[in-house]
Design a protein around this motif. Structure first.
Motif, mmCIF file in Angstrom:
data_model
loop_
_atom_site.group_PDB
_atom_site.id
_atom_site.type_symbol
_atom_site.label_atom_id
_atom_site.label_comp_id
_atom_site.label_asym_id
_atom_site.label_seq_id
_atom_site.Cartn_x
_atom_site.Cartn_y
_atom_site.Cartn_z
ATOM 1 N N ARG A 101 3.207 43.251 4.704
ATOM 2 C CA ARG A 101 4.466 42.501 4.574
ATOM 3 C C ARG A 101 4.225 40.997 4.624
ATOM 4 O O ARG A 101 4.847 40.242 3.885
ATOM 5 C CB ARG A 101 5.446 42.930 5.657
ATOM 6 C CG ARG A 101 6.042 44.287 5.388
ATOM 7 C CD ARG A 101 7.119 44.643 6.379
ATOM 8 N NE ARG A 101 7.603 45.990 6.097
ATOM 9 C CZ ARG A 101 7.743 46.924 7.003
ATOM 10 N NH1 ARG A 101 7.492 46.676 8.269
ATOM 11 N NH2 ARG A 101 8.176 48.125 6.666
ATOM 12 N N SER A 102 3.318 40.547 5.489
ATOM 13 C CA SER A 102 3.047 39.102 5.561
ATOM 14 C C SER A 102 2.349 38.626 4.298
ATOM 15 O O SER A 102 2.600 37.520 3.828
ATOM 16 C CB SER A 102 2.239 38.753 6.815
ATOM 17 O OG SER A 102 0.907 39.182 6.690
ATOM 18 N N GLU A 103 1.458 39.452 3.733
ATOM 19 C CA GLU A 103 0.800 39.093 2.478
ATOM 20 C C GLU A 103 1.819 39.024 1.348
ATOM 21 O O GLU A 103 1.776 38.111 0.519
ATOM 22 C CB GLU A 103 -0.302 40.099 2.142
ATOM 23 C CG GLU A 103 -1.524 39.983 3.032
ATOM 24 C CD GLU A 103 -2.548 41.080 2.789
ATOM 25 O OE1 GLU A 103 -2.262 42.042 2.049
ATOM 26 O OE2 GLU A 103 -3.646 40.957 3.339
ATOM 27 N N THR A 104 2.748 39.985 1.314
ATOM 28 C CA THR A 104 3.798 39.977 0.294
ATOM 29 C C THR A 104 4.646 38.720 0.419
ATOM 30 O O THR A 104 4.968 38.079 -0.585
ATOM 31 C CB THR A 104 4.676 41.239 0.424
ATOM 32 O OG1 THR A 104 3.853 42.393 0.266
ATOM 33 C CG2 THR A 104 5.779 41.258 -0.621
ATOM 34 N N ALA A 105 4.995 38.364 1.644
ATOM 35 C CA ALA A 105 5.792 37.153 1.864
ATOM 36 C C ALA A 105 5.015 35.916 1.422
ATOM 37 O O ALA A 105 5.580 35.001 0.810
ATOM 38 C CB ALA A 105 6.186 37.040 3.336
ATOM 39 N N ALA A 106 3.716 35.879 1.696
ATOM 40 C CA ALA A 106 2.891 34.726 1.308
ATOM 41 C C ALA A 106 2.802 34.617 -0.214
ATOM 42 O O ALA A 106 2.920 33.519 -0.772
ATOM 43 C CB ALA A 106 1.493 34.844 1.916
ATOM 44 N N ILE A 107 2.618 35.741 -0.882
ATOM 45 C CA ILE A 107 2.534 35.729 -2.349
ATOM 46 C C ILE A 107 3.878 35.314 -2.951
ATOM 47 O O ILE A 107 3.933 34.528 -3.895
ATOM 48 C CB ILE A 107 2.070 37.096 -2.881
ATOM 49 C CG1 ILE A 107 0.601 37.305 -2.496
ATOM 50 C CG2 ILE A 107 2.256 37.196 -4.388
ATOM 51 C CD1 ILE A 107 0.072 38.694 -2.773
ATOM 52 N N THR A 108 4.964 35.825 -2.377
ATOM 53 C CA THR A 108 6.297 35.450 -2.846
ATOM 54 C C THR A 108 6.499 33.944 -2.695
ATOM 55 O O THR A 108 7.013 33.281 -3.602
ATOM 56 C CB THR A 108 7.381 36.215 -2.057
ATOM 57 O OG1 THR A 108 7.179 37.613 -2.258
ATOM 58 C CG2 THR A 108 8.778 35.834 -2.522
ATOM 59 N N GLU A 109 6.067 33.390 -1.567
ATOM 60 C CA GLU A 109 6.193 31.945 -1.340
ATOM 61 C C GLU A 109 5.360 31.161 -2.365
ATOM 62 O O GLU A 109 5.821 30.159 -2.914
ATOM 63 C CB GLU A 109 5.731 31.590 0.076
ATOM 64 C CG GLU A 109 5.843 30.116 0.393
ATOM 65 C CD GLU A 109 5.294 29.773 1.768
ATOM 66 O OE1 GLU A 109 4.997 28.586 1.980
ATOM 67 O OE2 GLU A 109 5.154 30.675 2.613
ATOM 68 N N ILE A 110 4.149 31.634 -2.651
ATOM 69 C CA ILE A 110 3.296 30.962 -3.644
ATOM 70 C C ILE A 110 3.993 30.957 -5.003
ATOM 71 O O ILE A 110 4.053 29.922 -5.675
ATOM 72 C CB ILE A 110 1.917 31.659 -3.749
ATOM 73 C CG1 ILE A 110 1.085 31.389 -2.488
ATOM 74 C CG2 ILE A 110 1.170 31.192 -4.992
ATOM 75 C CD1 ILE A 110 -0.184 32.221 -2.391
ATOM 76 N N ILE A 111 4.543 32.100 -5.392
ATOM 77 C CA ILE A 111 5.216 32.202 -6.702
ATOM 78 C C ILE A 111 6.418 31.265 -6.750
ATOM 79 O O ILE A 111 6.633 30.569 -7.736
ATOM 80 C CB ILE A 111 5.618 33.661 -6.992
ATOM 81 C CG1 ILE A 111 4.361 34.517 -7.239
ATOM 82 C CG2 ILE A 111 6.560 33.741 -8.197
ATOM 83 C CD1 ILE A 111 4.620 36.006 -7.337
ATOM 84 N N GLN A 112 7.206 31.236 -5.688
ATOM 85 C CA GLN A 112 8.408 30.395 -5.678
ATOM 86 C C GLN A 112 8.079 28.902 -5.670
ATOM 87 O O GLN A 112 8.919 28.094 -6.038
ATOM 88 C CB GLN A 112 9.297 30.765 -4.497
ATOM 89 C CG GLN A 112 9.928 32.131 -4.688
ATOM 90 C CD GLN A 112 10.710 32.613 -3.477
ATOM 91 O OE1 GLN A 112 10.513 32.118 -2.371
ATOM 92 N NE2 GLN A 112 11.578 33.579 -3.694
#
Length: 170
Positions: A101-112
């Motif tokens: 979940r933290s990796e998903t959140a980090a990737i989402t933040e990078i994309i945004q």
């Protein structure tokens, strides 16, 4: 090109087209399906085949069909609604879920945080799981442009992910 000439073309290059597809997708059944799709596309556009370059023309069509398949949403193995009911005992440990979940959140933040034109394209493609064609329609851009932007956006995401990973901020 007449139907008889096209039939001879299929007989001569059937193995080549199958081999090109198989090398890319690494699955016999899929390669067979893609071979049929490639010859259907070739038949549809048989008048645009450059004389003397039939082999290269068919190989390019086969490679494009295989690449399209690999990029399609169908080939991405995602969970559909209702598929997330994992049998007890097979679910991952809580620590793995938290890390995921933290990796998903980090990737989402990078994309945004990507700069345009990559941000909108990557949000639609990676986060909302739209195909390149759907993304192109939504953003009113050519499909080839969207595919290029997805590819370049993916490289930017990987670079930022590697930077975060090397600094231990994931």
């Amino acid at each position: 090109m007449t139907n008889q000439e096209f039939t001879a073309l299929v007989a001569n290059y059937e193995r080549l087209v199958y081999t090109v597809c198989y090398r890319l997708v690494q699955d016999e059944a899929t390669a067979e399906d893609l071979t049929q799709e490639a010859f259907l596309a070739a038949y549809t556009h048989r008048d645009s085949c450059p004389a003397g370059f039939e082999r290269q023309w068919l190989a390019r069509i086969a490679a494009n069909k295989a690449k399209d398949h690999l990029q399609s949403a169908y080939s991405r193995h995602t969970l559909l609604p209702g598929d997330d009911a994992i049998p007890p005992g097979l679910s991952p440990p809580a620590e793995d879920l938290a890390v995921s979940r933290s990796e998903t959140a980090a990737i989402t933040e990078i994309i945004q945080n990507l700069r345009e034109p990559y941000r909108q394209v990557c949000i639609l493609h990676f986060l909302k799981e739209c195909t390149p064609e759907e993304t192109a329609l939504r953003l009113e851009r050519p499909v080839k442009t969207v595919r290029t932007q997805i590819s370049r956006g993916k490289l930017q995401i990987q670079e930022q992910w590697n930077r975060r990973s090397s600094h231990g901020t994931v």
